[in-house]
Design a protein around this motif. Structure first.
Motif, PDB file in Angstrom:
ATOM      1  N   ASP A 102      -1.850   5.678   7.237  1.00  0.00           N
ATOM      2  CA  ASP A 102      -0.964   4.508   7.216  1.00  0.00           C
ATOM      3  C   ASP A 102      -1.751   3.262   7.619  1.00  0.00           C
ATOM      4  N   PRO A 103      -1.373   2.081   7.134  1.00  0.00           N
ATOM      5  CA  PRO A 103      -2.064   0.849   7.528  1.00  0.00           C
ATOM      6  C   PRO A 103      -1.988   0.644   9.040  1.00  0.00           C
ATOM      7  N   THR A 104      -3.095   0.241   9.631  1.00  0.00           N
ATOM      8  CA  THR A 104      -3.134  -0.006  11.080  1.00  0.00           C
ATOM      9  C   THR A 104      -3.641  -1.418  11.334  1.00  0.00           C
ATOM     10  N   LEU A 122       0.808  -1.220   0.000  1.00  0.00           N
ATOM     11  CA  LEU A 122       0.000   0.000   0.000  1.00  0.00           C
ATOM     12  C   LEU A 122       0.843   1.273   0.000  1.00  0.00           C
ATOM     13  N   SER A 123       2.133   1.157  -0.201  1.00  0.00           N
ATOM     14  CA  SER A 123       3.027   2.318  -0.082  1.00  0.00           C
ATOM     15  C   SER A 123       2.638   3.454  -1.033  1.00  0.00           C
ATOM     16  N   GLU A 124       2.295   3.110  -2.265  1.00  0.00           N
ATOM     17  CA  GLU A 124       1.936   4.144  -3.243  1.00  0.00           C
ATOM     18  C   GLU A 124       0.654   4.856  -2.844  1.00  0.00           C
ATOM     19  N   LEU A 173      -7.025  -5.587   9.865  1.00  0.00           N
ATOM     20  CA  LEU A 173      -6.144  -4.718   9.097  1.00  0.00           C
ATOM     21  C   LEU A 173      -6.974  -3.637   8.415  1.00  0.00           C
ATOM     22  N   ARG A 174      -6.670  -2.387   8.729  1.00  0.00           N
ATOM     23  CA  ARG A 174      -7.369  -1.239   8.148  1.00  0.00           C
ATOM     24  C   ARG A 174      -6.367  -0.430   7.342  1.00  0.00           C
ATOM     25  N   TYR A 175      -6.771  -0.027   6.144  1.00  0.00           N
ATOM     26  CA  TYR A 175      -5.827   0.637   5.238  1.00  0.00           C
ATOM     27  C   TYR A 175      -6.577   1.533   4.269  1.00  0.00           C
ATOM     28  N   ILE A 176      -5.845   2.357   3.555  1.00  0.00           N
ATOM     29  CA  ILE A 176      -6.435   3.257   2.574  1.00  0.00           C
ATOM     30  C   ILE A 176      -6.064   2.778   1.177  1.00  0.00           C
ATOM     31  N   VAL A 177      -7.005   2.952   0.232  1.00  0.00           N
ATOM     32  CA  VAL A 177      -6.813   2.400  -1.103  1.00  0.00           C
ATOM     33  C   VAL A 177      -7.527   3.274  -2.126  1.00  0.00           C
TER      34      VAL A 177
END
Length: 299
Positions: free
Chosen positions: A231-233, A205-207, A247-251
Motif C-alpha cells: 500500500d502507498p506509504t 494506485l488502487s489497481e 511518498l513510496r508506492y508500488i507500480v
C-alpha cells in the motif's frame, strides 16, 4: 623417371624438404578454401569471424602435428597431441561454447524470456528475442531520462548469464517500488496535506495495489522472503528549509514514468485548490540581522 629416382636417392634431404613444403602448401590452400566458403555461407558477422578464426587455428595446430610427425617419424605420445588440439579448440571457441550453454541455461532455468525487462552487463532494456547465441534487447535509458526507449537494439552474448548479476523487472512479480519527495512550507496545514497526498495515491494506485497484493503472495510462497508493504506509504521528515513528504508506492514496471507524472499533477492541483493552506516550499534564505550603516553627509 630413372633420373628422377636417382636424384631422389642421391638427395634424400632435399626431397624430404620439398615434400614437406608441398604438404604445408596443401594445408594452407585447404584453410583458405574453408575460410572463403564460411565467409559466403555465414551471414552473421560475429559468427562468420569466429568460424574463420577457428578454421585458421585448427589448421595451424594440424601443421604443428604434421611437422612433428614428419620430422620425427612418429608421434610417441599421440594422446598428448590430441589433448593439445582439443584444448586449443576449446580455448578458441570458449565464447561460442559459453553462448550456447547460456542459451540452454536461459531456457531451462527461465532466467528471462522475450517480453521481460532486464538489466545485464550494465545494459537495461526489454528482451525482444533469445536465440542460441544472442539475447536481443530494446535499450532503455542512457541519454533518455527515466525508462524510455533509446531506440537502439542491443545484441548481447548469452555467455553473460554466467558472468554477472541479472536484474529482472518482471519475472514472478511485475511491479517495482518507486518514490518521490514533496517539499511543504512550514506553516502549512500539514494534516490536510497528508490526507490529500494519501487519498490521491490510494485512488491513483488502487489497481496496482490490488494486483500486486495477489502476486506478492505467490512470491512469498515461492521464495524465502517476508511479507512486504504494497500500500502507498507516506513518511515525513523535518529539514532546515521545509517539511519533506516522502511518498513510496508500488507500480507496474512499464508505467513508472506516467504514474509519477499523474501523481505529481494531481497533488499540485489539489494543493492549489486549498487557497494557500498548503504551499509548496523551495530553498529559502533567512536574513537574521542587518548590520547598522552610518551615513555622514558633509556639505
Amino acid at each position: 623417371m630413372d633420373q628422377i629416382k636417382n636424384w631422389i636417392i642421391e638427395n634424400p634431404t632435399i626431397y624430404s624438404i620439398a615434400k614437406f613444403i608441398l604438404i604445408v602448401i596443401i594445408v594452407f590452400l585447404i584453410i583458405q578454401f574453408l575460410r572463403r566458403y564460411l565467409r559466403k555461407k555465414i551471414t552473421e558477422t560475429t559468427a562468420r569471424y569466429k568460424s574463420q578464426k577457428t578454421v585458421e587455428f585448427i589448421g595451424y595446430v594440424l601443421l604443428v602435428i604434421i611437422s612433428f610427425s614428419y620430422f620425427t617419424g612418429n608421434i610417441k605420445d599421440l594422446t598428448l597431441a590430441i589433448g593439445l588440439l582439443s584444448a586449443g579448440i576449446a580455448f578458441t571457441l570458449q565464447e561460442l561454447i559459453l553462448s550456447i550453454a547460456g542459451s540452454v541455461y536461459i531456457f531451462i532455468v527461465s532466467v528471462y524470456k522475450p517480453g521481460d525487462r532486464i538489466e545485464i552487463n550494465g545494459i537495461k532494456g526489454d528482451v525482444i528475442d533469445v536465440d542460441s547465441m544472442y539475447t536481443t534487447m530494446m535499450e532503455i535509458g542512457q541519454w533518455v531520462s527515466s525508462d524510455n526507449y533509446s531506440g537502439r537494439i542491443v545484441k548481447l552474448s548469452n555467455a553473460f548469464v554466467f558472468k554477472g548479476p541479472i536484474y529482472n523487472y518482471s519475472q514472478d512479480f511485475p511491479f517495482i517500488w518507486d518514490e518521490f519527495n514533496i517539499p511543504i512550507r512550514y506553516g502549512s496545514d500539514v494534516e490536510l496535506a497528508k490526507s490529500i497526498v494519501v487519498d490521491i495515491a490510494s485512488i491513483t494506485l488502487s489497481e496496482f495495489t490490488a494486483n500486486s497484493k495477489a502476486q506478492w503472495k505467490d512470491v512469498v510462497n515461492k521464495y524465502y522472503i517476508e511479507d512486504a508493504q504494497v500500500d502507498p506509504t507516506l513518511a515525513i521528515t523535518l529539514t532546515d528549509n521545509w517539511i519533506q513528504f516522502n511518498l513510496r508506492y508500488i507500480v507496474d514496471y512499464k508505467k513508472r514514468r506516467f504514474t509519477k507524472h499523474e501523481l505529481n499533477d494531481s497533488i499540485i492541483k489539489a494543493f492549489e485548490a486549498t487557497n494557500g493552506k498548503i504551499i509548496l516550499a523551495s530553498t529559502t534564505i533567512e536574513l537574521v540581522k542587518i548590520p547598522e550603516i552610518k551615513v555622514d553627509i558633509n556639505k
